[in-house]
Design a protein around this motif. Structure first.
Motif, mmCIF file in Angstrom:
data_model
loop_
_atom_site.group_PDB
_atom_site.id
_atom_site.type_symbol
_atom_site.label_atom_id
_atom_site.label_comp_id
_atom_site.label_asym_id
_atom_site.label_seq_id
_atom_site.Cartn_x
_atom_site.Cartn_y
_atom_site.Cartn_z
ATOM 1 N N ASP A 1 -6.336 37.457 22.936
ATOM 2 C CA ASP A 1 -5.161 36.737 23.434
ATOM 3 C C ASP A 1 -5.468 36.315 24.869
ATOM 4 O O ASP A 1 -6.283 36.933 25.552
ATOM 5 N N GLN A 2 -4.776 35.260 25.326
ATOM 6 C CA GLN A 2 -4.936 34.873 26.723
ATOM 7 C C GLN A 2 -4.566 36.077 27.591
ATOM 8 O O GLN A 2 -3.499 36.674 27.406
ATOM 9 N N TRP B 1 -11.096 32.178 28.823
ATOM 10 C CA TRP B 1 -10.386 32.769 29.960
ATOM 11 C C TRP B 1 -11.235 33.866 30.599
ATOM 12 O O TRP B 1 -11.810 34.687 29.880
ATOM 13 N N CYS C 1 -0.987 32.500 23.550
ATOM 14 C CA CYS C 1 -1.249 31.928 24.872
ATOM 15 C C CYS C 1 0.075 31.759 25.601
ATOM 16 O O CYS C 1 1.144 31.885 25.014
ATOM 17 N N ASP D 1 -1.607 25.531 27.208
ATOM 18 C CA ASP D 1 -2.721 26.479 27.333
ATOM 19 C C ASP D 1 -3.465 26.603 26.003
ATOM 20 O O ASP D 1 -4.699 26.689 25.966
ATOM 21 N N ALA D 2 -2.714 26.616 24.893
ATOM 22 C CA ALA D 2 -3.347 26.787 23.585
ATOM 23 C C ALA D 2 -4.263 25.615 23.262
ATOM 24 O O ALA D 2 -5.411 25.798 22.842
#
Lengths: 75, 336
Positions: B219-220, B210, B66, B71-72
């Motif tokens: 992954d982000q 997301w 992230c 964010d994580a």
């Protein structure tokens, strides 16, 4: 509360830790057993006044109306 | 200047600096592309993911990257169904609390030392409507290590997935297993800022929160800072190798600070000094100190790291009591 004084310490408009400092100054001037009502509108007072009472071995009696905190001098 | 705020972010580990420079040479292309530069970037990305997975004792395909630790930890909880209640400790990081602000949430109290009430947590996750639980592995404000294993066992018994915010633990102390999702942040372990790590154990009913995330490789979205990921992985490997020795070195120094500060403050009868833990932008007291029921003013957070020396700690201890006494005298509160 019969026979005991109720003092009021108006700290409204003061930022913490000023209300706690005012409480620490005032309470020792009062006779043991006296209840002091602290009026404080800083949000941290709701946490700091009971915490100070516990640290100092004084009795926190609870909130008293809007912005009021009652403390009894026990030592 | 002696830096004693590792809880906010550790200084970069020397191997992170080296890895960052090396990866900037050939880790700049899009790892999703098939030309040679892209394939080289893909190799670096896979190697970083594998190294972090090794250090955390998980599978590489359980590790997601992230844009930050914030964010994580927010994605960790937002990947669970919005309609379900979340049970969390009262001392979670504000990043997590903000993420669940408009969800149904139950906050479990902590004791005076900031340790979560395991019995209350256990009871809370058994309530109907609960879909997920969250616990910080160690408090970012007061350092209290939480009973993660006991809470994980309670969650497992209730069939509730547990999110662990391990930002303060990864690279320093082992995190007990039993969680479903774990969040961490590289700049807490000596890696660069801007690298958040999310581990989602296989079988967890977690959906990437997301827009446009690829469920197969979630992954982000957005181009990750690949040299930073490589540096983060190198730093974690190095921190992991040094963790036991550093813990043996730093714990006694922390204990020295506790003993000396407590003794001098106690001797001087300090209860309140001129500090403030109010979140600077809001003036509200720290929710962590509030939950512990301790004074929200007059606190100093000190956190050590691999570059901290015994001499720095002693220099700090030599000046702190005098500084506090001066400040109290200036404020006219010396005798209180």
């Amino acid at each position: 509360m019969a026979g005991r004084q109720m003092d009021v310490l108006d700290c409204r408009g003061q930022r913490c830790p000023l209300p706690v400092i005012a409480l620490a100054r005032r309470l020792p001037e009062l006779p043991v057993g006296t209840v002091l009502r602290v009026l404080a509108d800083d949000p941290a007072a709701a946490n700091d006044i009971p915490a100070w009472c516990r640290l100092r071995g004084q009795e926190y009696l609870g909130v008293a109306g809007a912005d009021g905190y009652d403390v009894r001098r026990v030592s | 200047m002696a830096y004693l705020d590792a809880a906010a972010g550790a200084p970069p580990h020397p191997v992170a600096r080296q890895a960052l420079l090396a990866a900037q040479e050939d880790g700049w292309a899009d790892p999703g592309k098939l030309y040679p530069q892209g394939r080289r970037a893909r190799q670096l990305l896979d190697a970083a993911r594998g190294a972090i997975a090794d250090q955390l004792g998980v599978r590489a395909d359980e590790v997601l990257f992230c844009a930050s630790g914030t964010d994580a930890v927010q994605a960790a909880v937002l990947g669970f169904r919005a309609g379900a209640t979340i049970v969390h400790s009262a001392i979670e990081h504000s990043a997590l609390l903000h993420a669940v602000a408009d969800r149904s949430a139950v906050s479990v109290p902590v004791d005076r030392l900031g340790r979560v009430d395991v019995a209350a947590f256990t009871a809370a996750v058994r309530e109907p409507g609960v879909g997920v639980a969250a616990l910080i592995s160690a408090s970012h404000e007061v350092g209290t290590v939480q009973p993660v294993a006991e809470v994980a066992a309670a969650c497992a018994a209730a069939g509730i997935p547990l999110v662990v915010d391990a930002a303060q633990s990864v690279g320093r102390v082992p995190v007990p297993d039993g969680w479903a999702v774990l969040a961490a942040s590289a700049h807490k372990w000596g890696g660069p800022a801007g690298v958040g790590v999310l581990v989602v154990h296989k079988g967890t009913r977690w959906v990437p929160p997301w827009p446009g995330a690829d469920p197969a490789a979630p992954d982000q979205p957005g181009t990750r800072n690949l040299p930073a990921l490589v540096a983060a992985a190198a730093a974690l490997r190095a921190a992991g190798a040094e963790a036991d020795a550093e813990a043996r070195r730093l714990y006694p120094l922390v204990e020295r600070i506790r003993t000396r500060v407590a003794a001098s403050l106690d001797r001087a009868g300090f209860a309140v000094s001129s500090g403030s833990s109010c979140t600077s932008s809001t003036l509200r007291p720290s929710h962590v100190l509030e939950a512990m029921g301790v004074l929200s003013h007059g606190n100093v957070r000190v956190s050590l790291h691999r570059d901290t020396t015994e001499a720095e700690v002693d220099a700090f201890l030599d000046v702190l009591p005098g500084l506090v006494a001066d400040l109290r005298a200036q404020a006219g509160v010396a005798g209180l």
